[in-house]
Motif scaffolding. Sequence first.
Motif, mmCIF file in Angstrom:
data_model
loop_
_atom_site.group_PDB
_atom_site.id
_atom_site.type_symbol
_atom_site.label_atom_id
_atom_site.label_comp_id
_atom_site.label_asym_id
_atom_site.label_seq_id
_atom_site.Cartn_x
_atom_site.Cartn_y
_atom_site.Cartn_z
ATOM 1 N N ALA A 177 0.812 -1.215 0.000
ATOM 2 C CA ALA A 177 0.000 0.000 0.000
ATOM 3 C C ALA A 177 0.846 1.266 0.000
ATOM 4 C CB ALA A 177 -0.937 0.000 1.204
ATOM 5 N N SER A 178 2.113 1.146 0.423
ATOM 6 C CA SER A 178 2.998 2.320 0.393
ATOM 7 C C SER A 178 3.583 2.564 -0.991
ATOM 8 C CB SER A 178 4.132 2.142 1.410
ATOM 9 O OG SER A 178 4.975 1.049 1.043
ATOM 10 N N HIS A 179 3.414 1.585 -1.892
ATOM 11 C CA HIS A 179 3.926 1.721 -3.260
ATOM 12 C C HIS A 179 2.846 1.281 -4.259
ATOM 13 C CE1 HIS A 179 8.066 2.712 -2.221
ATOM 14 N NE2 HIS A 179 8.007 1.765 -1.285
ATOM 15 N N PRO A 180 1.714 1.971 -4.296
ATOM 16 C CA PRO A 180 0.650 1.564 -5.231
ATOM 17 C C PRO A 180 1.081 1.643 -6.685
ATOM 18 C CG PRO A 180 0.203 3.739 -4.322
ATOM 19 C CD PRO A 180 1.347 3.175 -3.531
ATOM 20 N N GLU A 181 2.094 2.473 -6.963
ATOM 21 C CA GLU A 181 2.557 2.612 -8.338
ATOM 22 C C GLU A 181 3.222 1.345 -8.856
ATOM 23 O OE1 GLU A 181 6.035 3.623 -5.748
ATOM 24 O OE2 GLU A 181 3.881 4.021 -5.716
ATOM 25 N N GLU A 182 3.604 0.443 -7.961
ATOM 26 C CA GLU A 182 4.239 -0.804 -8.371
ATOM 27 C C GLU A 182 3.222 -1.893 -8.728
ATOM 28 O OE1 GLU A 182 6.880 -1.855 -5.223
ATOM 29 O OE2 GLU A 182 8.306 -0.226 -5.658
ATOM 30 N N GLY A 183 1.961 -1.617 -8.481
ATOM 31 C CA GLY A 183 0.913 -2.569 -8.806
ATOM 32 C C GLY A 183 -0.002 -2.019 -9.888
ATOM 33 N N ALA A 184 -1.134 -2.638 -10.017
ATOM 34 C CA ALA A 184 -2.171 -2.171 -10.951
ATOM 35 C C ALA A 184 -3.506 -2.340 -10.245
ATOM 36 C CB ALA A 184 -2.135 -2.956 -12.257
ATOM 37 N N ASP B 286 -9.854 -4.885 5.488
ATOM 38 C CA ASP B 286 -8.857 -4.728 6.565
ATOM 39 C C ASP B 286 -7.428 -4.994 6.118
ATOM 40 O OD1 ASP B 286 -10.909 -4.110 8.350
ATOM 41 O OD2 ASP B 286 -11.160 -6.200 8.977
ATOM 42 N N ALA B 287 -7.184 -5.161 4.812
ATOM 43 C CA ALA B 287 -5.816 -5.376 4.317
ATOM 44 C C ALA B 287 -5.173 -4.019 4.047
ATOM 45 C CB ALA B 287 -5.838 -6.242 3.070
ATOM 46 N N PHE B 288 -4.907 -3.277 5.125
ATOM 47 C CA PHE B 288 -4.446 -1.896 4.981
ATOM 48 C C PHE B 288 -3.037 -1.782 4.417
ATOM 49 C CE2 PHE B 288 -7.642 -1.779 8.419
ATOM 50 C CZ PHE B 288 -8.521 -0.889 7.844
ATOM 51 N N GLY B 289 -2.296 -2.881 4.412
ATOM 52 C CA GLY B 289 -0.945 -2.839 3.869
ATOM 53 C C GLY B 289 -0.855 -3.218 2.410
ATOM 54 N N THR B 290 -2.005 -3.472 1.772
ATOM 55 C CA THR B 290 -1.981 -3.976 0.402
ATOM 56 C C THR B 290 -2.831 -3.121 -0.533
ATOM 57 O OG1 THR B 290 -1.745 -6.236 1.252
ATOM 58 C CG2 THR B 290 -2.418 -5.991 -1.058
ATOM 59 N N SER B 291 -2.233 -2.724 -1.646
ATOM 60 C CA SER B 291 -2.999 -2.082 -2.713
ATOM 61 C C SER B 291 -3.684 -3.195 -3.499
ATOM 62 C CB SER B 291 -2.066 -1.290 -3.626
ATOM 63 O OG SER B 291 -2.790 -0.684 -4.673
ATOM 64 N N PRO B 292 -4.977 -3.079 -3.764
ATOM 65 C CA PRO B 292 -5.732 -4.222 -4.306
ATOM 66 C C PRO B 292 -5.351 -4.595 -5.734
ATOM 67 C CG PRO B 292 -7.086 -2.258 -4.334
ATOM 68 C CD PRO B 292 -5.843 -1.899 -3.584
#
Length: 267
Positions: free
Chosen positions: A77-84, A124-130
């Motif tokens: 979640a701190s690097h959403p740009e690394e996901g999609a 509740d997965a606050f550490g993960t960008s979906p």
Amino acid sequence: PPPPAVVLLFQPAEERGTGALQVVADSRWLAEIKPDIMFGLHNLPFHERLAVVVRRGVFAAASKGMHVEFTGKTSHASHPEEGASPAFALASAITQLAVLPALVTPFGSAALVTVIHASVGEKDAFGTSPGSATLQATLRAHRNEDMTAITSAAERTITGLAVAHGLTEIHRYCDEFAAVVNDDGCVDAIERAARANNFNVEHLDAPVPWSEDFSYYKATCPKCGFFGVGAGTAGHPLHGQCYDFDDALIPVGVGMFTALLADAGVV
């Protein structure tokens, strides 16, 4: 010649649009029954109690459920740009689908897209960008041709959003209903049957917005007639948790079917 045979048809299902389809797909439908004319009815709250409710042309709307799944890629979640993340595509889909009918159907046509469910990521997965999202919507239109138009437009919208956001998507349909379109001759017979029973007749100005899988019989039996029996102007809506069926409607249905048989020379 012998009188025509009369068949009382009890479907295996109705609410999800699969009952009539199972009937017409059965080899015995045309081999053993092959109807020349069919009638059906439905109770109608908020209409005059015990009145017969009819309409020429379209009686009930076409509808279908659309299920969409967007798939991207999770990241921290701190690097959403690394996901999609599909979150933005989902948000855009909700707003764009809602206005589609006005953009792709003729002025004055009745069509509607209602989003009934949406979810993205894990609760509740606050550490993960979906990396995944789900959308479900009901498409509805009075005319079958308008249903075709909004279906095609919805698919283009979903596909375009997936491409724009670097996602993949899959979509499918369920609970599909064609519009119920009454044969004019059947409506005439319904009106005669109502008069024979001294039932009041109410003519709908517009089709009812809900759907009914009686529509699928028209492909094999063009002479189909569907009508309503008013359940009273007060009370509760169909499928409402407080709805209570009024048993006094049953004799109206029996009287109508009996008069329809007499009108056809069966009894």
